[in-house]
Design a protein around this motif. Sequence first.
Motif, PDB file in Angstrom:
ATOM      1  N   LEU A 147     -11.270  -1.757 -14.405  1.00 18.72           N
ATOM      2  CA  LEU A 147     -10.899  -2.182 -13.123  1.00 18.72           C
ATOM      3  C   LEU A 147     -10.159  -3.029 -12.962  1.00 18.72           C
ATOM      4  CD1 LEU A 147     -15.019  -2.635 -12.559  1.00 18.72           C
ATOM      5  CD2 LEU A 147     -13.649  -0.591 -12.192  1.00 18.72           C
ATOM      6  N   TRP A 148      -9.393  -2.897 -11.813  1.00 17.87           N
ATOM      7  CA  TRP A 148      -8.454  -3.940 -11.375  1.00 17.87           C
ATOM      8  C   TRP A 148      -8.819  -4.628  -9.991  1.00 17.87           C
ATOM      9  CZ3 TRP A 148      -5.077  -4.877  -7.349  1.00 17.87           C
ATOM     10  CH2 TRP A 148      -3.904  -5.786  -7.807  1.00 17.87           C
ATOM     11  N   TRP A 149      -8.864  -5.937 -10.031  1.00 14.13           N
ATOM     12  CA  TRP A 149      -9.260  -6.756  -8.775  1.00 14.13           C
ATOM     13  C   TRP A 149      -7.904  -7.607  -8.433  1.00 14.13           C
ATOM     14  CZ3 TRP A 149     -11.319 -12.227  -9.187  1.00 14.13           C
ATOM     15  CH2 TRP A 149     -11.963 -12.619  -7.866  1.00 14.13           C
ATOM     16  N   SER A 150      -7.652  -7.463  -7.315  1.00 15.88           N
ATOM     17  CA  SER A 150      -6.422  -8.041  -6.364  1.00 15.88           C
ATOM     18  C   SER A 150      -6.456  -9.508  -6.527  1.00 15.88           C
ATOM     19  CB  SER A 150      -6.293  -7.769  -5.219  1.00 15.88           C
ATOM     20  OG  SER A 150      -7.529  -7.926  -4.199  1.00 15.88           O
ATOM     21  N   ALA A 151      -7.357 -10.246  -6.859  1.00 14.95           N
ATOM     22  CA  ALA A 151      -7.293 -11.744  -6.962  1.00 14.95           C
ATOM     23  C   ALA A 151      -7.284 -12.227  -8.388  1.00 14.95           C
ATOM     24  CB  ALA A 151      -8.463 -12.217  -6.269  1.00 14.95           C
ATOM     25  N   THR A 152      -6.919 -13.464  -8.678  1.00 15.25           N
ATOM     26  CA  THR A 152      -6.859 -13.765 -10.128  1.00 15.25           C
ATOM     27  C   THR A 152      -7.855 -15.118 -10.240  1.00 15.25           C
ATOM     28  OG1 THR A 152      -5.285 -15.502  -9.341  1.00 15.25           O
ATOM     29  CG2 THR A 152      -4.494 -13.339 -10.193  1.00 15.25           C
ATOM     30  N   GLY A 153      -8.019 -15.507 -11.450  1.00 15.50           N
ATOM     31  CA  GLY A 153      -8.977 -16.645 -11.783  1.00 15.50           C
ATOM     32  C   GLY A 153     -10.448 -16.219 -11.535  1.00 15.50           C
ATOM     33  N   ALA A 154     -10.858 -14.990 -12.092  1.00 14.51           N
ATOM     34  CA  ALA A 154     -12.071 -14.748 -11.720  1.00 14.51           C
ATOM     35  C   ALA A 154     -12.980 -15.677 -12.815  1.00 14.51           C
ATOM     36  CB  ALA A 154     -12.460 -13.306 -12.062  1.00 14.51           C
ATOM     37  N   SER A 155     -14.291 -15.971 -12.118  1.00 13.89           N
ATOM     38  CA  SER A 155     -15.229 -16.726 -13.005  1.00 13.89           C
ATOM     39  C   SER A 155     -16.345 -15.631 -13.448  1.00 13.89           C
ATOM     40  CB  SER A 155     -15.908 -17.521 -12.092  1.00 13.89           C
ATOM     41  OG  SER A 155     -16.716 -16.875 -10.963  1.00 13.89           O
ATOM     42  N   LEU A 171      -9.211  -6.259  -2.975  1.00 15.29           N
ATOM     43  CA  LEU A 171      -9.300  -4.822  -3.428  1.00 15.29           C
ATOM     44  C   LEU A 171      -9.802  -4.665  -4.984  1.00 15.29           C
ATOM     45  CD1 LEU A 171      -8.155  -2.224  -1.607  1.00 15.29           C
ATOM     46  CD2 LEU A 171      -7.442  -4.634  -1.016  1.00 15.29           C
ATOM     47  N   LEU A 172     -10.939  -3.702  -5.276  1.00 13.17           N
ATOM     48  CA  LEU A 172     -11.124  -3.423  -6.656  1.00 13.17           C
ATOM     49  C   LEU A 172     -11.209  -1.908  -6.616  1.00 13.17           C
ATOM     50  CD1 LEU A 172     -12.837  -4.304  -9.072  1.00 13.17           C
ATOM     51  CD2 LEU A 172     -14.997  -3.902  -7.690  1.00 13.17           C
ATOM     52  N   GLY A 173     -10.436  -1.602  -7.738  1.00 14.68           N
ATOM     53  CA  GLY A 173     -10.483  -0.089  -8.063  1.00 14.68           C
ATOM     54  C   GLY A 173     -10.411   0.137  -9.410  1.00 14.68           C
ATOM     55  N   ARG A 174     -10.550   1.603 -10.017  1.00 14.09           N
ATOM     56  CA  ARG A 174     -10.657   1.808 -11.285  1.00 14.09           C
ATOM     57  C   ARG A 174      -9.286   2.256 -11.622  1.00 14.09           C
ATOM     58  NH1 ARG A 174     -14.331   6.738 -13.567  1.00 14.09           N
ATOM     59  NH2 ARG A 174     -13.227   7.903 -11.872  1.00 14.09           N
ATOM     60  N   MET A 175      -8.952   2.134 -12.633  1.00 11.85           N
ATOM     61  CA  MET A 175      -7.469   2.722 -13.337  1.00 11.85           C
ATOM     62  C   MET A 175      -7.466   3.555 -14.238  1.00 11.85           C
ATOM     63  SD  MET A 175      -4.964  -0.543 -13.534  1.00 11.85           S
ATOM     64  CE  MET A 175      -4.108  -1.064 -11.802  1.00 11.85           C
TER      65      MET A 175
END
Length: 474
Positions: free
Chosen positions: A327-335, A219-223
């Motif tokens: 933006l908020w991404w539902s995963a962690t550890g983004a490269s 999930l990727l959404g704007r906050m």
Amino acid sequence: MSLLHHGVPRGAFAELSCFRAEFYACLAGRRDALFELGDALLCSDGPVKTLVELSLEVEHRRGHGALYGALNRGSVDVTRLRRALAGLPLPRTVQGRLVLAVDVSNWLRPDANTSPQRLFCHTYGRGRNSAQMVPGWPYSFVAALESGRTSWTAVLDVLRLRPWDDAIAVTAGQVREVFQRLYVAGQWQIGDPPVLIVVDAGYDVTRLAFLLADLPVELLGRMRSDRVLFFPPPPQPGGKRGRKPRHGAGFVFEDPSTHPVPSRTTVSDTTRYGQALATAWNRLHPLLTRRSAWAGHLAQLPVIEGTVIRLQVDHLRGDRNPKPIWLWWSATGASAADVDRLWQAFLRRFDLEHTFRMLKQTLGWTTPKLREPAAADRWTWLVITAHTQLRLARPLVEDLRRPWERPARQGRLTPARVRRGFRRLHGKTPQPASAPKLTTAGPGRPPGMKNKHRARQRAVGKQNSPDLARDKTG
């Protein structure tokens, strides 16, 4: 003479022909009138201003009474049509990833006091801070996005939101069903990259991520820029007793002093926005409370961690000092590659706005003054099917541009230009609808007799009202 001699790709034409035949099979009641109405919508010259004018097109061989009768009394096998849309070729990114956008578009019906199941829809005016609530029917769309700059999307599903619906729960169920259809159709297989779902600020993206946690989706959404998130709590010192805290230091979007060193920072040069600076912070979660959407959650409130991305560009159209996008991404550890991929995918979400504009201003989605929501749903599916046929016909039609229009590059025709040339292609496609039968007009209402069956007034957007309760049960 074969189609290849005319320069028409055989595979694309076969795909369009198969879809037209499948669409006709999805029409259960009054199928001939509904199918010809869709053809008239495709071959009409110019934007659709009134619904009855479509009955004057050559492709619609029936009268205007059959047109309204098909919308009011016809039936569409929506389940089968959804499976057909999921089985069509879909756009993907360079990595082969499916990117789906979810958004709501409103069919405003402010004067339809007798139309049931209306809601107060949030709309924007022309001036700044001129938002208002207008009664209408909100529809939730799910579409597959392309990777480049384009005004095309592949609409996969649409669902009308009702007054008693939980919008986030209904959206989660809609996305779940779309993914299941894509999996059955072979569009996603085990080992493929997770499907990316992009939403705007009107959605609670963290709750969507919680409801869809069992699916291979991201999930990727704007906050909003006034949000406050929290880092994980620091490890407790040895020997300390008591309950471990669930939230660490606060991260205030509008307060740079609360922002630690970002985990990732990328700088990119764009042609439309100048330099794009993206910074990411890992493992941030919102503070959930037992109210609103989480009021009925009986278990312990979850901690939903993700990655926050701050996107700052040099300029936007008409704005030399734009505000950053969060933006908020539902995963962690983004490269670093993930950060660039995510904010670019979010900008592609605005292609769905071009689709809404095409559906409303050219295909006349919100033009008819239909009373019943079921008739509005049938017309909505006809419009989506017409848009899908235009997408399949992209490589088949020629550019019939006006003298003042610039020539379009190969493969870059807009949906409106494809529709302009669809009539020349229409005669080569399958025509499963049978010819109309000769009939005589009915007697109608006798002169001087008044209508004794007045329609009942309907409430707007009040979930606990008696009228809406009767509409829901009956």
